[in-house]
Design an enzyme around this catalytic site. Sequence first.
Site, short mmCIF file in Angstrom:
data_model
loop_
_atom_site.label_atom_id
_atom_site.label_comp_id
_atom_site.label_asym_id
_atom_site.label_seq_id
_atom_site.Cartn_x
_atom_site.Cartn_y
_atom_site.Cartn_z
N ARG A 299 0.81 -1.22 0.00
CA ARG A 299 0.00 0.00 0.00
C ARG A 299 0.85 1.28 0.00
NH1 ARG A 299 -4.56 -0.15 4.29
NH2 ARG A 299 -2.90 0.96 5.37
N ASP B 110 -3.56 -0.64 -3.36
CA ASP B 110 -4.40 -0.99 -2.22
C ASP B 110 -5.21 -2.21 -2.64
OD1 ASP B 110 -6.17 -1.29 -0.22
OD2 ASP B 110 -6.99 0.75 -0.28
N LYS C 194 1.62 -18.42 5.62
CA LYS C 194 0.75 -18.53 6.78
C LYS C 194 0.52 -17.16 7.43
CE LYS C 194 2.35 -19.63 10.91
NZ LYS C 194 3.28 -19.33 12.00
N HIS D 58 7.66 -22.81 6.17
CA HIS D 58 9.09 -22.57 5.91
C HIS D 58 9.97 -23.65 6.53
CE1 HIS D 58 9.17 -20.61 9.90
NE2 HIS D 58 10.48 -20.75 9.85
N LYS E 145 13.91 -25.86 5.29
CA LYS E 145 15.16 -25.99 6.06
C LYS E 145 15.91 -27.23 5.58
CE LYS E 145 13.29 -23.78 10.22
NZ LYS E 145 14.07 -22.62 10.62
N HIS F 135 4.37 -26.26 11.61
CA HIS F 135 5.74 -26.77 11.61
C HIS F 135 5.88 -28.12 12.33
CE1 HIS F 135 6.21 -22.77 10.28
NE2 HIS F 135 6.31 -22.19 11.45
N LYS G 178 7.54 -20.37 23.78
CA LYS G 178 8.33 -19.13 23.73
C LYS G 178 8.97 -18.95 25.11
CE LYS G 178 6.47 -17.30 19.79
NZ LYS G 178 7.28 -17.34 18.57
#
Length: 490
Positions: free
Chosen positions: A47, A88, A148, A178, A182, A240, A338
């Site tokens: 945009r 846009d 994703k 992704h 790898k 994943h 995390k």
Amino acid sequence: MTQFAADRLLLFGATGDLSRRKLLPSLCALDADGLLPEGLRIIGTARSQHDTAAFRGLAREALEEHLPSERRGSMATFLNRLTYIPLDAKTLEGFDALASHIVELGKGEGDGGLAIFLSTAPSLFGPTIAGLQHAGLADDNVRMCLEKPLGSDLASSAEINDAVAAAFPEERIFRIDHYLGKETVQNLLALRFANILFEPIWNATYIEHVQITVAETVGLEGRVAFYDDAGALRDMVQNHMLQLLALVAMEPPTSFDAAPVRDEKVKVLRALRPAAANETVIGQYRAGAIGGQAVPGYDEELAGHDLEPSDTETFAAIKAHVDNWRWKGVPFYLRTGKRLPERVTEILVQFRCVPHSIFEGAHAAGLQPNKLLIGIQPEENITLSLMAKVPGLDEDGVALREVPLEIAIPDAFVGQHRRIAYERLLVDLIKGDQTLFVRRDEVEAQWHWIDEIRAEWGAKGMAPRPYTAGSWGPSAAIALAERDGVSWHE
Ligand code: BG6
């Protein structure tokens, strides 16, 4: 495989985070290695009202920040491939101008096609596809790559897939996970299917359990609203971790081609047994320390962005079962979170004990089952733990000890680049090879399993248990494995 090679690559979301951190650096690194088609033109759109010169400037900054200098090659040559058209995507206006630019760039280049990479908010997928159709950018020589998140449950994912399918057939849709890009994830297939050693024992008769860990030290990293809506199950397990599980558990495909590989993966995903509430543990981090550095708790990170505390899980551990002949009775323990103590992605295959020990005496207890540890990141290594005799005269009986047979992939392949996962995926997208992309039935089987887990959490009123940042998650996650006599690999 759709056979045309793309000679134009159109990036939606070209000024966004993924583009700056991964896509532009990957493309530049490929260019430096001579791996992009010579005439490939890369068109950025977003945009923001930039022109081509300003976009090249942004790209240059992104490369300087995210690509090591030795991999940049001649940045000027790469930057010359780039053009930019502001757009846009919410309105049809602007798509015609974009189309004429793309057609113009394709003139005289033979029968090349267009690859489109959509890395925008999913809410823009529908309008973008409508715009592309309106402007004639969805014909047979156009392929579509999607990043994703592709939905937040089976229904919303089906909606996105339907919208894309209205314009593109499945063989021209490339869904990214992704992790499949790898190198070490692909190496899992080489390990399993390029060696005779493992396949005969890769089943419930010889394998006791499998552990898959994807641990991160980072917290919310500026994606607060997105993450708070998603949580660990949908952000990491749905995609994943289930892809890793599928690669570990799948039957041998007949070849390393898109259809056979994806056919085998989807069978595994469909064989996943619904996980009961007592086979899952969820957690949310509180303030703590990682590597000696104090880090705030999840609530505090939310508060810093004016968000209320939530019940979003930042950690999930699941005991999964693949209900088929090969894996009958073999638990797959999955764990991700995390703010864990270290960044590590690894797969541990724990074999069974020998059926009868011939070694007796004081040291016989040293006899351990074999283990295969596949390090995906940050260390790329494969370690097979074997039993060996401890040197000595064995007055108290033969002493045994576990010794590692270790292959460090970087040492075995000195001088090879450690590539960004997107490099491989972008090359395959340009060529039209879908093997490392996720097919619709896989995504939907993944969501189906995840939705069942979330429904179970809802029905049981499960809320995340607190864990201290820098620990391995709530103690219930340790108990989940320990009640089966299993310890998480740390
Ligand atoms: C992304 C998740 O898909 O994968 C992130 O949205 C996560 O939350 C990331 O940090 C991990 O990827 P990698 O390649 O760093 O392991």
